[in-house]
Design an enzyme around this catalytic site. Sequence first.
Site, PDB file in Angstrom:
ATOM      1  N   TYR A 128       0.858  -1.187   0.000  1.00  0.00           N
ATOM      2  CA  TYR A 128       0.000   0.000   0.000  1.00  0.00           C
ATOM      3  C   TYR A 128       0.891   1.233   0.000  1.00  0.00           C
ATOM      4  O   TYR A 128       1.801   1.343   0.835  1.00  0.00           O
ATOM      5  CB  TYR A 128      -0.888  -0.012   1.247  1.00  0.00           C
ATOM      6  CG  TYR A 128      -1.828   1.171   1.366  1.00  0.00           C
ATOM      7  CD1 TYR A 128      -2.940   1.284   0.543  1.00  0.00           C
ATOM      8  CD2 TYR A 128      -1.596   2.172   2.316  1.00  0.00           C
ATOM      9  CE1 TYR A 128      -3.809   2.363   0.660  1.00  0.00           C
ATOM     10  CE2 TYR A 128      -2.458   3.250   2.441  1.00  0.00           C
ATOM     11  CZ  TYR A 128      -3.566   3.342   1.613  1.00  0.00           C
ATOM     12  OH  TYR A 128      -4.423   4.406   1.735  1.00  0.00           O
ATOM     13  N   ASP A 223       9.288   2.487  -0.070  1.00  0.00           N
ATOM     14  CA  ASP A 223       8.261   3.191   0.699  1.00  0.00           C
ATOM     15  C   ASP A 223       8.502   2.820   2.165  1.00  0.00           C
ATOM     16  O   ASP A 223       8.122   1.741   2.613  1.00  0.00           O
ATOM     17  CB  ASP A 223       6.878   2.746   0.225  1.00  0.00           C
ATOM     18  CG  ASP A 223       5.755   3.357   1.056  1.00  0.00           C
ATOM     19  OD1 ASP A 223       6.054   3.916   2.136  1.00  0.00           O
ATOM     20  OD2 ASP A 223       4.586   3.265   0.639  1.00  0.00           O
ATOM     21  N   LYS A 251       4.764   8.904   9.229  1.00  0.00           N
ATOM     22  CA  LYS A 251       4.551   8.335  10.568  1.00  0.00           C
ATOM     23  C   LYS A 251       5.604   8.779  11.592  1.00  0.00           C
ATOM     24  O   LYS A 251       5.474   9.847  12.155  1.00  0.00           O
ATOM     25  CB  LYS A 251       4.432   6.810  10.468  1.00  0.00           C
ATOM     26  CG  LYS A 251       3.266   6.392   9.536  1.00  0.00           C
ATOM     27  CD  LYS A 251       2.907   4.952   9.659  1.00  0.00           C
ATOM     28  CE  LYS A 251       1.938   4.466   8.601  1.00  0.00           C
ATOM     29  NZ  LYS A 251       0.528   4.686   8.858  1.00  0.00           N
TER      30      LYS A 251
HETATM   31  N1  HOZ Z   1      -3.682   3.243   6.022  1.00  0.00           N
HETATM   32  C1  HOZ Z   1      -3.094   3.373   7.301  1.00  0.00           C
HETATM   33  C2  HOZ Z   1      -2.760   2.036   7.868  1.00  0.00           C
HETATM   34  N2  HOZ Z   1      -2.063   1.172   7.005  1.00  0.00           N
HETATM   35  C3  HOZ Z   1      -3.911   4.214   8.239  1.00  0.00           C
HETATM   36  C4  HOZ Z   1      -5.186   3.638   8.680  1.00  0.00           C
HETATM   37  C5  HOZ Z   1      -5.979   4.610   9.574  1.00  0.00           C
HETATM   38  O1  HOZ Z   1      -5.467   5.617  10.000  1.00  0.00           O
HETATM   39  O2  HOZ Z   1      -7.117   4.321   9.823  1.00  0.00           O
END
Ligand code: HOZ
Length: 412
Positions: A128, A223, A251
């Site tokens: 992702y 990434d 993050k």
């Molecule tokens: N897409 C992020 C986790 N892989 C964030 C999910 C979230 O903040 O709900």
Amino acid sequence: MPGGVSSPVRAFKSVGGQPIVFDRVKGSYAWDVDGNRFIDYVGSWGPAICGHSHPEVIAALQETLEKGTSFGAPCELENQLAEMVIDAVPSVEMVRFVNSGTEACMAVLRLMRAYTGRDKVIKFEGCYHGHADMFLVKAGSGVATLGLPDSPGVPRSTTANTLTAPYNDLEAVKELFAENPDAISGVILEPVVGNAGFITPEPGFLEGLRELTKENGALLVFDEVMTGFRISYGGAQSRFGVTPDLTTMGKVIGGGLPVGAYGGKAEIMSMVAPAGPMYQAGTLSGNPLAMTAGIKTLELLKQEGTYEKLESTTQKLISGIIQSAQEAGLNITGNSISAMFGFYLCEGPVRNFEDAKATDTDKFGKLHRAMLERGIYLAPSAFEAGFTSLAHSEDDIDATIKAFQESFALIA
Ligand code: HOZ
């Protein structure tokens, strides 16, 4: 709000039940609005590596807050954080700050195409890279969690340029390069996958990608939004000794405030406006509060022994999880590196997203609920990695393992 949330996985759709509404967080704990306390293994999805609301981060933020919340002009703090990132991350000679991991990946994709003059990109199934159009193909995280087909609204003409391969499969990548001569700008991947559960690179995989991209005049992009400053201070590239051309981050470098970044070789990064012609901008980019939280977090992480502590805490946790499941007679496979871990309720091994999908998601849903009832907050998805922090104590880990023992026995 669609689904009652601001980001899909939080809605608990794949695990059932109602989402927990948080009131406050501190150290390894989160409290809900009803006053229940949870030991938290989501850590705001990664940033809280020093523990939530670390007193030194909060104090630094309070000091910066006195000077204002947003400048919309260069600030000294950006230089400080940029230097720290450049010193730590082997591939980064120049860096641009943005506001999220999605934004960083979106920009890096444009940069890959701008630098190479090629339109196609290779990504891996289950990885992702945020929600930009070109990445919403066989994507992990919420897309995998909700079992969504590739999203409507993404033009076919856009994803026609996105080629996918199974993770850990060098042959598949070789074939894509052979089928698309001089057309592929680069390969982007999570060097350790955290958005399809937790999948580690097999020996030689990252090295092989480095060679293949070089041979084909393409860029290698890591990434490291999840792994940056988490797998080691210099990220996965430092831990595995493979240096990509470009890196995206997020993050941890924001210490709990919204920050993303992309960086890499100066020659490539010099393409970015205003040094070069590739346009990318942002009103809140380099925000003083976000820079402050990032700087203080990296200072804390730089202290002696931090990564050893994270590694041993997490190893103890994952060993306890695996042992508890086996004692209950359940199939399980799991792993951890530094402050990141994951497990699948299946026999394993799990080398790629196809293997990951063999996990028993119904059982995971039941496990998730049983753990919540025992005061443990796991990611509400079988396809998200778990995160530990410096604040997780021996007692927290012991209590968590005990909760796993009871919960596995209940669902077996
Ligand atoms: N897409 C992020 C986790 N892989 C964030 C999910 C979230 O903040 O709900």
